[in-house]
Design an enzyme around this catalytic site. Structure first.
Site, PDB file in Angstrom:
ATOM      1  N   GLU A  38      48.421 -29.970   8.028  1.00 31.19           N
ATOM      2  CA  GLU A  38      47.400 -30.894   7.573  1.00 31.19           C
ATOM      3  C   GLU A  38      46.333 -30.184   6.725  1.00 31.19           C
ATOM      4  OE1 GLU A  38      47.148 -34.195   7.630  1.00 31.19           O
ATOM      5  OE2 GLU A  38      45.262 -33.933   6.537  1.00 31.19           O
ATOM      6  N   THR A  82      47.970 -38.064   3.249  1.00 29.29           N
ATOM      7  CA  THR A  82      49.106 -37.640   4.075  1.00 29.29           C
ATOM      8  C   THR A  82      50.342 -38.503   3.817  1.00 29.29           C
ATOM      9  OG1 THR A  82      47.835 -36.701   5.903  1.00 29.29           O
ATOM     10  CG2 THR A  82      50.006 -37.528   6.449  1.00 29.29           C
ATOM     11  N   HIS A 199      41.937 -31.202  10.077  1.00 28.90           N
ATOM     12  CA  HIS A 199      41.589 -32.381   9.269  1.00 28.90           C
ATOM     13  C   HIS A 199      40.074 -32.492   9.224  1.00 28.90           C
ATOM     14  CE1 HIS A 199      41.187 -36.538   7.971  1.00 28.90           C
ATOM     15  NE2 HIS A 199      42.484 -36.598   7.738  1.00 28.90           N
ATOM     16  N   ASP A 260      49.964 -30.500   3.025  1.00 28.57           N
ATOM     17  CA  ASP A 260      50.093 -31.847   2.434  1.00 28.57           C
ATOM     18  C   ASP A 260      49.169 -32.081   1.244  1.00 28.57           C
ATOM     19  OD1 ASP A 260      47.791 -32.074   4.081  1.00 28.57           O
ATOM     20  OD2 ASP A 260      48.288 -34.105   4.750  1.00 28.57           O
ATOM     21  N   HIS A 261      47.947 -31.547   1.300  1.00 30.63           N
ATOM     22  CA  HIS A 261      46.966 -31.761   0.217  1.00 30.63           C
ATOM     23  C   HIS A 261      45.749 -30.912   0.520  1.00 30.63           C
ATOM     24  CE1 HIS A 261      44.907 -34.245   3.150  1.00 30.63           C
ATOM     25  NE2 HIS A 261      46.002 -34.953   3.303  1.00 30.63           N
TER      26      HIS A 261
END
Ligand code: GP9
Ligand code: MN
Length: 433
Positions: A38, A82, A199, A260-261
């Site tokens: 994440e 996500t 996150h 993911d980013h």
């Protein structure tokens, strides 16, 4: 309509890149373990804070002879974050220009994605492990359409008290408490773990903090805490790998790890500059763009060809790369990405907003930056022509991917050996177990 599908197929056929025979099938028949890190950015790999490595375990992976990793691999998500990353990786098509494809189209669209392909071509079972509620990002519906047989969401775990943070079960517990379910899966399996602890706002209970790790002191709490939760995520991965090794499951598996980013948004990147050894006063959009790199690693125990690849690519390229490692041919599928190990892979990385990056240049709006200097590029006529072609390529792939998904064109397409997924076969009802 069928002619719209034909346009899309023409494009995806033309970009198809045939596999490197040295890599094709090197993980054939193995279980696939996908680990979704994440908000994890590439700059964390190898980074040091106060002389300490932030992610010592991931760093050690990149040095192993059985790990094939990429250091010019970019996230390509839009507003679906996500869920866009998942869509890119499961289907090799882009998310939408606005909103989340999972949330808006995922309940009804026809997918030809990883779990179904692996099941039908090579008999894989499939499962997702994620410590949040099943309905988040509409996963409970989308996963059925993708052909996921099992979805172990929050309802399968004890998330009470201090076992969870904002987005669900803490990562160390996710890995640990998934094992009894993982061990029941029929092999070979395709299993995805979606972590959550790293996150925003990057909160970690003091009981989970490593007393030997000190956060940086940038004056920006979000940025400082990001390193702490990333360190925790790294430790959780190490614990899971210890289990894999102890049981010998590692030798029968390929582990694919990706970020993911971004976790730190462009507005906060200046606070990162000092940690990265850069000057915050000369921070530009070019620098923001370079931070959109995320990790991609394939760990294939027992092999010895591992190394760091510098090829430019993005999340769209992941599925064809993985399938070729598993010895599953991909020409028949409607993929917008290509195998990163293929010499025919085109190194033009599209972002969801039509900006793009190549090994030499970064294109943002109407400005072309030279990657070597970070300054506006002085282009030769030939380079100008090439960049125009790259720009057209990027606009085309995004437009055609949108056409495919927005018009649900895959319902008209039946590749050889593919039976449409029947979502009613799966029953992991909406987190209501
Ligand atoms: C939630 C998690 C986070 O279940 O996957 O999604 P994001 O906010 O990163 O899109
Ligand atoms: Mn995310």
């Amino acid at each position: 309509t069928k002619s719209q599908l034909a346009n899309v197929r023409k494009f995806t056929n033309a970009i198809y890149a045939k596999p490197d025979p040295k890599m094709y099938g090197i993980a054939k028949g193995r279980n696939v373990i996908v680990i979704h890190l994440e908000s994890f950015q590439q700059f964390l790999i190898g980074a040091k804070v106060n002389g300490q490595e932030v992610t010592p375990f991931l760093n050690s992976l990149t040095n192993r002879e059985d790990t094939y990793s990429f250091d010019n691999y970019f996230h390509q998500v839009g507003q679906g974050k996500t869920s866009d990353a998942e869509n890119l990786l499961e289907t090799s098509t882009f998310g939408l220009p606005q909103g989340s494809l999972f949330a808006t189209l995922g309940s009804d669209n026809t997918f030809q994605g990883a779990p179904a392909i692996l099941n039908q071509r090579a008999g894989y079972s499939s499962a997702v492990f994620h410590g949040n509620v099943a309905s988040f990002w509409n996963r409970n519906n989308v996963y059925k359409n993708l052909g996921y047989q099992y979805f172990f969401d929050a309802s399968y775990f004890d998330t009470s008290g201090d076992k969870a943070t904002g987005y669900g079960l803490k990562d160390k517990l996710l890995f640990k408490n998934s094992i009894p379910y993982l061990e029941q899966l029929q092999q070979p399996f395709y299993a995805k773990f979606i972590t959550v602890t790293n996150h925003f706002p990057f909160d970690l209970d003091s009981e989970d903090a490593d007393p030997n790790f000190t956060a940086p002191n940038t004056g920006n709490t979000t940025v400082d805490n990001y390193f702490v939760t990333a360190h925790y995520l790294d430790q959780s991965l190490q614990e899971f790998f210890n289990y894999l090794q102890k049981t010998g499951l590692d030798q029968k598996s390929i582990v694919m790890i990706y970020g993911d980013h971004y976790g730190i948004s462009n507005t906060e990147n200046k606070s990162l500059a000092t940690v990265l050894g850069k000057d915050p006063n000369n921070w530009t959009n070019f620098d923001n763009m370079q931070l959109q790199r995320v990790p991609l690693m394939f760990v294939i125990p027992g092999t010895t060809g591992g190394h760091v690849e510098h090829t430019y690519g993005g999340e769209i390229d992941t599925l064809p790369t993985l399938l070729h490692l598993l010895g599953i041919s991909t020409k028949r599928y409607t993929f917008f990405g290509t195998d990163l190990f293929s010499p025919e892979h085109r190194q033009v990385v599209a972002f969801r907003d039509n900006n793009f990056i190549t090994p030499k240049f970064t294109s943002i709006g109407n400005t072309i930056y030279d990657n070597a200097t970070g300054k506006e590029a002085k282009l030769t006529a030939k380079q100008q022509k090439q960049l125009q072609a790259d720009d057209n390529f990027v606009n085309n792939e995004l437009k055609l991917s949108d056409s495919l998904n927005q018009k649900n064109l895959l319902r008209f397409y039946t590749p050889k050996g593919f039976k449409a997924v029947d979502p009613t076969q799966y029953n992991y009802a909406n987190g209501l177990k």
